[in-house]
Design a protein around this motif. Structure first.
Motif, PDB file in Angstrom:
ATOM      1  N   ILE A  46       5.017 -10.235  -2.396  1.00 19.93           N
ATOM      2  CA  ILE A  46       5.290  -9.245  -1.354  1.00 19.93           C
ATOM      3  C   ILE A  46       6.359  -8.282  -1.848  1.00 19.93           C
ATOM      4  CG2 ILE A  46       5.970  -8.883   1.042  1.00 19.93           C
ATOM      5  CD1 ILE A  46       5.027 -11.745   1.619  1.00 19.93           C
ATOM      6  N   SER A  47       6.011  -6.981  -1.815  1.00 19.32           N
ATOM      7  CA  SER A  47       6.925  -5.954  -2.323  1.00 19.32           C
ATOM      8  C   SER A  47       8.003  -5.635  -1.295  1.00 19.32           C
ATOM      9  CB  SER A  47       6.144  -4.674  -2.651  1.00 19.32           C
ATOM     10  OG  SER A  47       5.840  -3.956  -1.467  1.00 19.32           O
ATOM     11  N   ARG A  95       8.295  -2.977   0.168  1.00 19.33           N
ATOM     12  CA  ARG A  95       7.680  -2.134   1.192  1.00 19.33           C
ATOM     13  C   ARG A  95       6.682  -2.907   2.048  1.00 19.33           C
ATOM     14  NH1 ARG A  95       7.426   1.289  -3.521  1.00 19.33           N
ATOM     15  NH2 ARG A  95       5.268   0.623  -3.703  1.00 19.33           N
ATOM     16  N   GLU A 148       4.059  -4.592   0.960  1.00 13.92           N
ATOM     17  CA  GLU A 148       2.720  -4.642   0.377  1.00 13.92           C
ATOM     18  C   GLU A 148       2.473  -6.049  -0.130  1.00 13.92           C
ATOM     19  OE1 GLU A 148       2.650  -0.138  -1.418  1.00 13.92           O
ATOM     20  OE2 GLU A 148       3.727  -1.699  -2.496  1.00 13.92           O
ATOM     21  N   ARG A 200       0.093  -8.884  -2.229  1.00 16.82           N
ATOM     22  CA  ARG A 200      -0.938  -9.248  -3.206  1.00 16.82           C
ATOM     23  C   ARG A 200      -1.100 -10.755  -3.092  1.00 16.82           C
ATOM     24  NH1 ARG A 200      -0.931  -7.129  -9.108  1.00 16.82           N
ATOM     25  NH2 ARG A 200       0.919  -6.210  -8.243  1.00 16.82           N
TER      26      ARG A 200
END
Length: 76
Positions: free
Chosen positions: A48-49, A51, A53, A55
């Motif tokens: 988890i980024s 921001r 996001e 994956r």
């Protein structure tokens, strides 16, 4: 950079209610350099980024991974 200790991932389920999974930060980083989070079983894993996001990461062979509908940081 400070990353949340845990997130709530909400997946669409075929039942009446959506499926909610709590994931906690591990010491690992994913391919994008962001922290890897996993649930208590180690089956649901996600990078988890900063921001928000996501994956999703396979934790075993033949795993079909769907993207969560919602990603919410949880207060520590």
């Amino acid at each position: 950079m400070d990353y949340p200790e845990s997130y709530e991932l909400v997946f669409q389920a075929s039942a009446v209610e959506d499926d909610t999974v709590i994931v906690r930060r591990t010491a690992q980083a994913g391919a994008g350099g962001y922290p890897v989070y996993e649930d208590e079983t180690g089956i649901v894993r996600a990078e988890i980024s900063d921001r928000g996001e996501v994956r999703m990461l396979a934790s075993g062979g033949h795993q079909v991974i769907g993207a969560p509908l919602t990603v919410r940081p949880l207060a520590s």
